[in-house]
Design a protein around this motif. Structure first.
Motif, PDB file in Angstrom:
ATOM      1  N   VAL A 104       2.133   1.713  -3.518  1.00 20.68           N
ATOM      2  CA  VAL A 104       1.057   2.213  -4.387  1.00 20.68           C
ATOM      3  C   VAL A 104       0.903   3.725  -4.193  1.00 20.68           C
ATOM      4  CG1 VAL A 104      -1.456   2.214  -4.740  1.00 20.68           C
ATOM      5  CG2 VAL A 104      -0.207   0.052  -4.633  1.00 20.68           C
ATOM      6  N   TRP A 152       8.587  -5.055  -6.506  1.00 23.38           N
ATOM      7  CA  TRP A 152       8.083  -3.771  -7.012  1.00 23.38           C
ATOM      8  C   TRP A 152       9.127  -3.000  -7.817  1.00 23.38           C
ATOM      9  CZ3 TRP A 152       9.547   1.296  -5.384  1.00 23.38           C
ATOM     10  CH2 TRP A 152       8.698   2.323  -5.798  1.00 23.38           C
ATOM     11  N   GLU A 159       0.831  -1.211   0.000  1.00 18.58           N
ATOM     12  CA  GLU A 159       0.000   0.000   0.000  1.00 18.58           C
ATOM     13  C   GLU A 159       0.863   1.258   0.000  1.00 18.58           C
ATOM     14  OE1 GLU A 159      -2.812  -0.278   3.215  1.00 18.58           O
ATOM     15  OE2 GLU A 159      -3.802  -2.028   2.327  1.00 18.58           O
ATOM     16  N   GLN A 191       1.493   6.629  -7.090  1.00 19.13           N
ATOM     17  CA  GLN A 191       0.462   7.607  -7.437  1.00 19.13           C
ATOM     18  C   GLN A 191       0.996   9.034  -7.335  1.00 19.13           C
ATOM     19  OE1 GLN A 191      -2.651   6.380  -4.725  1.00 19.13           O
ATOM     20  NE2 GLN A 191      -3.518   4.955  -6.207  1.00 19.13           N
TER      21      GLN A 191
END
Length: 118
Positions: A45, A85, A42, A49
């Motif tokens: 992410v 990632w 999270e 963004q």
């Protein structure tokens, strides 16, 4: 060159852009009842963004500082998610430290510096 601030309140800005460099405030996951892997996902992410909003992406990372509540318990789990990632061959300069974070449920927080693409 002017300093651009985004998502600013009295205390801080989530994004600062200056002289071709993007600085992100500390980012954490949304579900603070989750374990280290989910909180790390999270957090990443949220970073993606904000980088996109600033005009860059994770392939332009320069430096990341990772703060872990318990480095002994969570370093391996965080790194498992991090390694999946991160684009191969594009690792930023990085430091990982143990820290007392602002809320006891937060297991990981990350600050980021990235370049804007030319």
């Amino acid at each position: 060159m002017p300093i651009q601030r985004q998502h600013t309140n009295q205390r801080m800005s989530q994004i600062i852009v200056h002289n071709g460099t993007v600085y992100l405030a500390g980012q954490v996951g949304e579900n603070l009842s989750a374990g280290i892997e989910q909180q790390t996902r999270e957090t990443l992410v949220a970073i993606e963004q904000l980088l996109l909003e600033a005009g860059t992406d994770k392939s332009h990372l320069l430096s990341v500082t990772i703060y872990l509540k318990d480095i002994d318990a969570d370093f391996s789990g965080m790194n498992t998610v991090w390694d999946q990632w991160l684009p191969h061959g594009l690792a930023p300069a990085r430091a990982t430290v143990q820290a007392k974070l602002c809320e006891p449920e937060i297991l990981v927080e990350m600050t980021v510096v990235a370049a804007l693409p030319k």
